[in-house]
Design a protein around this motif. Structure first.
Motif, PDB file in Angstrom:
ATOM      1  N   MET A 162       0.829  -1.208   0.000  1.00 38.53           N
ATOM      2  CA  MET A 162       0.000   0.000   0.000  1.00 38.53           C
ATOM      3  C   MET A 162       0.863   1.258   0.000  1.00 38.53           C
ATOM      4  O   MET A 162       0.619   2.196  -0.716  1.00 38.53           O
ATOM      5  N   SER A 163       1.898   1.249   0.843  1.00 35.17           N
ATOM      6  CA  SER A 163       2.760   2.421   0.932  1.00 35.17           C
ATOM      7  C   SER A 163       3.441   2.683  -0.397  1.00 35.17           C
ATOM      8  O   SER A 163       3.633   3.834  -0.790  1.00 35.17           O
ATOM      9  N   SER A 164       3.828   1.602  -1.100  1.00 36.13           N
ATOM     10  CA  SER A 164       4.465   1.775  -2.403  1.00 36.13           C
ATOM     11  C   SER A 164       3.511   2.437  -3.378  1.00 36.13           C
ATOM     12  O   SER A 164       3.893   3.319  -4.154  1.00 36.13           O
ATOM     13  N   SER A 165       2.227   2.032  -3.336  1.00 32.95           N
ATOM     14  CA  SER A 165       1.227   2.631  -4.219  1.00 32.95           C
ATOM     15  C   SER A 165       1.034   4.101  -3.900  1.00 32.95           C
ATOM     16  O   SER A 165       0.949   4.939  -4.800  1.00 32.95           O
ATOM     17  N   ILE A 166       1.001   4.424  -2.598  1.00 33.98           N
ATOM     18  CA  ILE A 166       0.852   5.821  -2.192  1.00 33.98           C
ATOM     19  C   ILE A 166       2.057   6.640  -2.636  1.00 33.98           C
ATOM     20  O   ILE A 166       1.928   7.754  -3.143  1.00 33.98           O
ATOM     21  N   ASP A 167       3.255   6.074  -2.488  1.00 36.35           N
ATOM     22  CA  ASP A 167       4.465   6.773  -2.901  1.00 36.35           C
ATOM     23  C   ASP A 167       4.442   7.061  -4.403  1.00 36.35           C
ATOM     24  O   ASP A 167       4.873   8.132  -4.847  1.00 36.35           O
ATOM     25  N   ASN A 168       3.952   6.107  -5.190  1.00 36.15           N
ATOM     26  CA  ASN A 168       3.882   6.305  -6.628  1.00 36.15           C
ATOM     27  C   ASN A 168       2.888   7.404  -6.990  1.00 36.15           C
ATOM     28  O   ASN A 168       3.112   8.178  -7.915  1.00 36.15           O
ATOM     29  N   VAL A 169       1.785   7.462  -6.264  1.00 37.37           N
ATOM     30  CA  VAL A 169       0.802   8.521  -6.495  1.00 37.37           C
ATOM     31  C   VAL A 169       1.423   9.874  -6.198  1.00 37.37           C
ATOM     32  O   VAL A 169       1.261  10.837  -6.962  1.00 37.37           O
ATOM     33  N   ARG A 170       2.152   9.963  -5.101  1.00 36.11           N
ATOM     34  CA  ARG A 170       2.822  11.216  -4.740  1.00 36.11           C
ATOM     35  C   ARG A 170       3.887  11.587  -5.763  1.00 36.11           C
ATOM     36  O   ARG A 170       4.031  12.751  -6.145  1.00 36.11           O
ATOM     37  N   LEU A 171       4.647  10.578  -6.201  1.00 36.13           N
ATOM     38  CA  LEU A 171       5.707  10.823  -7.175  1.00 36.13           C
ATOM     39  C   LEU A 171       5.119  11.290  -8.493  1.00 36.13           C
ATOM     40  O   LEU A 171       5.659  12.196  -9.143  1.00 36.13           O
ATOM     41  N   LYS A 172       4.005  10.692  -8.896  1.00 33.49           N
ATOM     42  CA  LYS A 172       3.335  11.083 -10.138  1.00 33.49           C
ATOM     43  C   LYS A 172       2.870  12.525 -10.055  1.00 33.49           C
ATOM     44  O   LYS A 172       3.001  13.296 -11.013  1.00 33.49           O
ATOM     45  N   ALA A 173       2.329  12.910  -8.906  1.00 32.11           N
ATOM     46  CA  ALA A 173       1.876  14.289  -8.718  1.00 32.11           C
ATOM     47  C   ALA A 173       3.062  15.252  -8.702  1.00 32.11           C
ATOM     48  O   ALA A 173       2.981  16.372  -9.217  1.00 32.11           O
ATOM     49  N   PHE A 174       4.165  14.798  -8.135  1.00 29.90           N
ATOM     50  CA  PHE A 174       5.365  15.625  -8.032  1.00 29.90           C
ATOM     51  C   PHE A 174       6.001  15.848  -9.404  1.00 29.90           C
ATOM     52  O   PHE A 174       6.384  16.970  -9.751  1.00 29.90           O
ATOM     53  N   LEU A 175       6.097  14.787 -10.196  1.00 30.56           N
ATOM     54  CA  LEU A 175       6.773  14.872 -11.489  1.00 30.56           C
ATOM     55  C   LEU A 175       5.873  15.429 -12.582  1.00 30.56           C
ATOM     56  O   LEU A 175       6.378  15.971 -13.563  1.00 30.56           O
ATOM     57  N   SER A 176       4.573  15.308 -12.445  1.00 31.96           N
ATOM     58  CA  SER A 176       3.551  15.567 -13.468  1.00 31.96           C
ATOM     59  C   SER A 176       3.393  14.295 -14.284  1.00 31.96           C
ATOM     60  O   SER A 176       4.337  13.517 -14.468  1.00 31.96           O
ATOM     61  N   GLU A 177       2.187  14.078 -14.761  1.00 31.58           N
ATOM     62  CA  GLU A 177       1.882  12.822 -15.450  1.00 31.58           C
ATOM     63  C   GLU A 177       2.729  12.591 -16.701  1.00 31.58           C
ATOM     64  O   GLU A 177       3.238  11.487 -16.904  1.00 31.58           O
ATOM     65  N   PRO A 178       2.939  13.609 -17.564  1.00 37.74           N
ATOM     66  CA  PRO A 178       3.765  13.370 -18.760  1.00 37.74           C
ATOM     67  C   PRO A 178       5.186  12.927 -18.414  1.00 37.74           C
ATOM     68  O   PRO A 178       5.723  11.994 -19.020  1.00 37.74           O
ATOM     69  N   ARG A 179       5.803  13.587 -17.433  1.00 38.81           N
ATOM     70  CA  ARG A 179       7.178  13.208 -17.076  1.00 38.81           C
ATOM     71  C   ARG A 179       7.202  11.866 -16.360  1.00 38.81           C
ATOM     72  O   ARG A 179       8.106  11.048 -16.578  1.00 38.81           O
ATOM     73  N   PHE A 180       6.232  11.616 -15.514  1.00 36.11           N
ATOM     74  CA  PHE A 180       6.134  10.325 -14.828  1.00 36.11           C
ATOM     75  C   PHE A 180       6.024   9.196 -15.850  1.00 36.11           C
ATOM     76  O   PHE A 180       6.668   8.148 -15.718  1.00 36.11           O
ATOM     77  N   THR A 181       5.214   9.418 -16.895  1.00 34.46           N
ATOM     78  CA  THR A 181       5.029   8.401 -17.934  1.00 34.46           C
ATOM     79  C   THR A 181       6.334   8.120 -18.668  1.00 34.46           C
ATOM     80  O   THR A 181       6.632   6.965 -19.011  1.00 34.46           O
ATOM     81  N   THR A 182       7.124   9.165 -18.900  1.00 37.97           N
ATOM     82  CA  THR A 182       8.425   8.985 -19.568  1.00 37.97           C
ATOM     83  C   THR A 182       9.315   8.034 -18.774  1.00 37.97           C
ATOM     84  O   THR A 182       9.926   7.106 -19.331  1.00 37.97           O
ATOM     85  N   TYR A 183       9.382   8.251 -17.472  1.00 42.51           N
ATOM     86  CA  TYR A 183      10.218   7.387 -16.627  1.00 42.51           C
ATOM     87  C   TYR A 183       9.614   5.993 -16.488  1.00 42.51           C
ATOM     88  O   TYR A 183      10.339   4.997 -16.429  1.00 42.51           O
ATOM     89  N   LEU A 184       8.295   5.919 -16.446  1.00 43.64           N
ATOM     90  CA  LEU A 184       7.639   4.616 -16.340  1.00 43.64           C
ATOM     91  C   LEU A 184       7.913   3.770 -17.581  1.00 43.64           C
ATOM     92  O   LEU A 184       8.179   2.570 -17.472  1.00 43.64           O
ATOM     93  N   GLU A 185       7.875   4.406 -18.748  1.00 35.82           N
ATOM     94  CA  GLU A 185       8.160   3.679 -19.988  1.00 35.82           C
ATOM     95  C   GLU A 185       9.601   3.198 -20.010  1.00 35.82           C
ATOM     96  O   GLU A 185       9.886   2.076 -20.431  1.00 35.82           O
ATOM     97  N   HIS A 186      10.515   4.049 -19.555  1.00 35.87           N
ATOM     98  CA  HIS A 186      11.928   3.643 -19.547  1.00 35.87           C
ATOM     99  C   HIS A 186      12.171   2.524 -18.536  1.00 35.87           C
ATOM    100  O   HIS A 186      13.047   1.684 -18.732  1.00 35.87           O
ATOM    101  N   ALA A 187      11.375   2.513 -17.459  1.00 44.17           N
ATOM    102  CA  ALA A 187      11.507   1.473 -16.429  1.00 44.17           C
ATOM    103  C   ALA A 187      10.725   0.208 -16.797  1.00 44.17           C
ATOM    104  O   ALA A 187      10.668  -0.728 -15.996  1.00 44.17           O
ATOM    105  N   ARG A 188      10.151   0.226 -18.005  1.00 46.84           N
ATOM    106  CA  ARG A 188       9.389  -0.927 -18.504  1.00 46.84           C
ATOM    107  C   ARG A 188       8.266  -1.326 -17.539  1.00 46.84           C
ATOM    108  O   ARG A 188       8.040  -2.512 -17.262  1.00 46.84           O
ATOM    109  N   GLY A 189       7.602  -0.313 -16.993  1.00 44.94           N
ATOM    110  CA  GLY A 189       6.465  -0.570 -16.123  1.00 44.94           C
ATOM    111  C   GLY A 189       6.806  -0.891 -14.686  1.00 44.94           C
ATOM    112  O   GLY A 189       5.906  -1.131 -13.874  1.00 44.94           O
ATOM    113  N   ASP A 190       8.100  -0.888 -14.347  1.00 46.81           N
ATOM    114  CA  ASP A 190       8.516  -1.208 -12.978  1.00 46.81           C
ATOM    115  C   ASP A 190       8.452   0.074 -12.135  1.00 46.81           C
ATOM    116  O   ASP A 190       9.351   0.903 -12.173  1.00 46.81           O
TER     117      ASP A 190
END
Length: 242
Positions: A1-29
């Motif tokens: 649960m904490s990991s999911s919350i951290d990802n939500v916070r990180l997504k809000a911090f980075l903005s969705e477009p930038r978060f998606t860029t890193y998510l794609e490079h991390a191959r969904g990890d």
């Protein structure tokens, strides 16, 4: 649960477009996104360390060349002028430099000098240097301003600034390199610097290495320090996000 919350916070911090860029490079990890972002900050610092050194070298090279060139310019046909121009090409510019500073649209004010005065203000917007010296302006000019002293590839009139300045003086500081090569090198350097300073994703390692290597090419700059700086980052293994 904490990991999911951290990802939500990180997504809000980075903005969705930038978060998606890193998510794609991390191959969904999701667990790798923060590590990649922190690595990108480190990689950006490597680029800025190199480009900052080269920027200072370029700035000083152009300044010293103009100090030699400005006093050699004709003055006897200038109304009211009785003595040669000094080496202070900013406060005592010859007509070619003055016309470059003062555009036809605004002959009474120089946008270059005005922008430099803004950089001399303190954190509260107050003028701290009421009578700026030559060195104050040199330190305050933007990198883009210094690049404008290198003539564009389209420049063809050898009697107009900055092409006349390049052919008569500045070219000697670049070890025989063609001005077009130096122009595009400067644009590349500017691009790399801006991407790093804005923390744009630098996740393509090969492109990142090219950015640093090309920015610090020793035959483009009179000083080998940037090349040594790049080598240090390679030895430290900072250019590997894996």
């Amino acid at each position: 649960m904490s990991s999911s919350i951290d990802n939500v916070r990180l997504k809000a911090f980075l903005s969705e477009p930038r978060f998606t860029t890193y998510l794609e490079h991390a191959r969904g990890d999701f667990n790798r996104i923060l590590s990649l972002y922190l690595w990108n900050i480190d990689a950006s610092s490597a680029v800025l360390a190199t480009t900052s050194l080269v920027e200072v070298v370029l700035r000083n090279t152009v300044d010293e060349a103009l100090k030699r060139w400005n006093p050699r310019q004709a003055y006897k046909m200038v109304p009211g002028r009785k003595a040669a121009y000094s080496e202070d090409w900013i406060l005592d510019p010859c007509p070619a430099v003055k016309n470059w500073f003062y555009s036809e649209d605004n002959p009474q004010q120089s946008r270059v000098l005005q922008n430099s005065r803004v950089a001399m203000k303190d954190m509260y917007g107050r003028d701290v240097k009421l009578n700026p010296t030559h060195d104050d302006y040199v330190a305050a000019f933007t990198f883009g301003t210094w690049l404008r002293f290198i003539p564009k590839p389209s420049a063809s009139n050898p009697t107009k600034f900055p092409l006349n300045f390049w052919e008569q003086e500045l070219c000697q500081s670049f070890l025989g390199q063609h001005r077009n090569s130096i122009f595009y090198w400067g644009q590349h350097l500017h691009y790399a610097r801006n991407r790093a300073s804005h923390l744009e994703p630098l996740l393509d390692v090969k492109q990142l290495q090219r950015l640093i290597q090309k920015s610090s090419q020793p035959h483009k700059t009179p000083d080998p320090a940037p090349e040594e700086n790049t080598r240090r980052y390679k030895l430290n293994g900072r250019l590997n996000p894996e």
